[in-house]
Design a protein around this motif. Sequence first.
Motif, PDB file in Angstrom:
ATOM      1  N   UNK A   1       0.844  -1.202   0.000  1.00 18.91           N
ATOM      2  CA  UNK A   1       0.000   0.000   0.000  1.00 18.91           C
ATOM      3  C   UNK A   1       0.877   1.250   0.000  1.00 18.91           C
ATOM      4  N   UNK A   2       0.262   2.362  -0.308  1.00 24.31           N
ATOM      5  CA  UNK A   2       1.009   3.625  -0.313  1.00 24.31           C
ATOM      6  C   UNK A   2       1.321   4.106   1.105  1.00 24.31           C
ATOM      7  N   UNK A   3       0.631   3.580   2.105  1.00 23.94           N
ATOM      8  CA  UNK A   3       0.854   4.000   3.486  1.00 23.94           C
ATOM      9  C   UNK A   3       1.982   3.228   4.162  1.00 23.94           C
ATOM     10  N   UNK A   4       2.568   2.251   3.471  1.00 24.94           N
ATOM     11  CA  UNK A   4       3.620   1.418   4.061  1.00 24.94           C
ATOM     12  C   UNK A   4       4.778   2.287   4.549  1.00 24.94           C
ATOM     13  N   UNK A   5       5.239   1.983   5.766  1.00 22.23           N
ATOM     14  CA  UNK A   5       6.375   2.703   6.343  1.00 22.23           C
ATOM     15  C   UNK A   5       7.116   1.760   7.279  1.00 22.23           C
ATOM     16  N   UNK A   6       8.119   2.290   7.936  1.00 22.71           N
ATOM     17  CA  UNK A   6       8.888   1.483   8.884  1.00 22.71           C
ATOM     18  C   UNK A   6       8.315   1.586  10.300  1.00 22.71           C
ATOM     19  N   UNK A   7       7.042   1.892  10.410  1.00 22.13           N
ATOM     20  CA  UNK A   7       6.406   2.039  11.720  1.00 22.13           C
ATOM     21  C   UNK A   7       5.529   0.846  12.103  1.00 22.13           C
ATOM     22  N   UNK A   8       5.295  -0.080  11.156  1.00 21.85           N
ATOM     23  CA  UNK A   8       4.433  -1.230  11.431  1.00 21.85           C
ATOM     24  C   UNK A   8       4.965  -2.439  10.685  1.00 21.85           C
ATOM     25  N   UNK A   9       5.059  -3.575  11.409  1.00 22.45           N
ATOM     26  CA  UNK A   9       5.544  -4.818  10.814  1.00 22.45           C
ATOM     27  C   UNK A   9       4.621  -5.964  11.226  1.00 22.45           C
ATOM     28  N   UNK A  10       4.440  -6.904  10.320  1.00 21.93           N
ATOM     29  CA  UNK A  10       3.642  -8.099  10.573  1.00 21.93           C
ATOM     30  C   UNK A  10       4.605  -9.269  10.778  1.00 21.93           C
ATOM     31  N   UNK A  11       4.416  -9.997  11.875  1.00 24.42           N
ATOM     32  CA  UNK A  11       5.279 -11.133  12.178  1.00 24.42           C
ATOM     33  C   UNK A  11       4.431 -12.327  12.566  1.00 24.42           C
ATOM     34  N   UNK A  12       5.060 -13.492  12.554  1.00 23.36           N
ATOM     35  CA  UNK A  12       4.392 -14.725  12.973  1.00 23.36           C
ATOM     36  C   UNK A  12       5.368 -15.526  13.818  1.00 23.36           C
ATOM     37  N   UNK A  13       4.850 -16.111  14.889  1.00 21.81           N
ATOM     38  CA  UNK A  13       5.627 -17.017  15.731  1.00 21.81           C
ATOM     39  C   UNK A  13       4.925 -18.360  15.703  1.00 21.81           C
ATOM     40  N   UNK A  14       5.588 -19.345  15.098  1.00 22.76           N
ATOM     41  CA  UNK A  14       5.059 -20.701  15.063  1.00 22.76           C
ATOM     42  C   UNK A  14       5.498 -21.427  16.330  1.00 22.76           C
TER      43      UNK A  14
END
Length: 192
Positions: free
Chosen positions: A71-84
């Motif tokens: 998206x155009x709003x992407x920045x270094x302020x939010x990240x998606x992670x997963x812990x299996x």
Amino acid sequence: MLSEKVDQMMEWSSRRSVIRMNGDKFRRFVKAPPRNYSVIVMFTALQPQRQCSVCQANEEYQVLANSWRYSSAFSNKLFFTVVDYDEGADVFQQIRVFRPPNYSGTIALALLVSLVGGLLYLRRNNLEFIYNKTGWAMAALCVVFAMTSGQMWNHIRGPPYAHKNPQNGQVSYIHGSSQAQFVAESHIILLL
């Protein structure tokens, strides 16, 4: 140190929208300060032997993370992670999650309320069935028979349906002790 963490997260995020984490990465990039970014973490158990029925949200989570990443709003302020669980069991212990949540009771209650609400809506012009003593008596008897047969005990204790003797192969539907029962035994009592 903060800029190194952000740069590392951005590098991982450029390769994959959802960053896979283990215990060490979780402690360093999610729990440990300093941090000027937010992290959305999905805790899951994706291996088939785990039989996690609520872990099917992984595909939707991937779609959400991809939508954010491109998206155009992407920045270094939010990240998606997963812990299996198989890669970060220590993280699950650290946040005190020992088993996945089970929403089957909530879903069943919502379904029951919806059915009753739908029935009342459909029969809104003729609600005389609510005053039917025979119908209420039959419903009460069904509940009494189910509870007398031990259905609630089965629900709480989770006994097996029956028992097969390994020596002779004989199947027992009635437990030999007065302190326990099989599910088949409660079905027999319910029918009687």
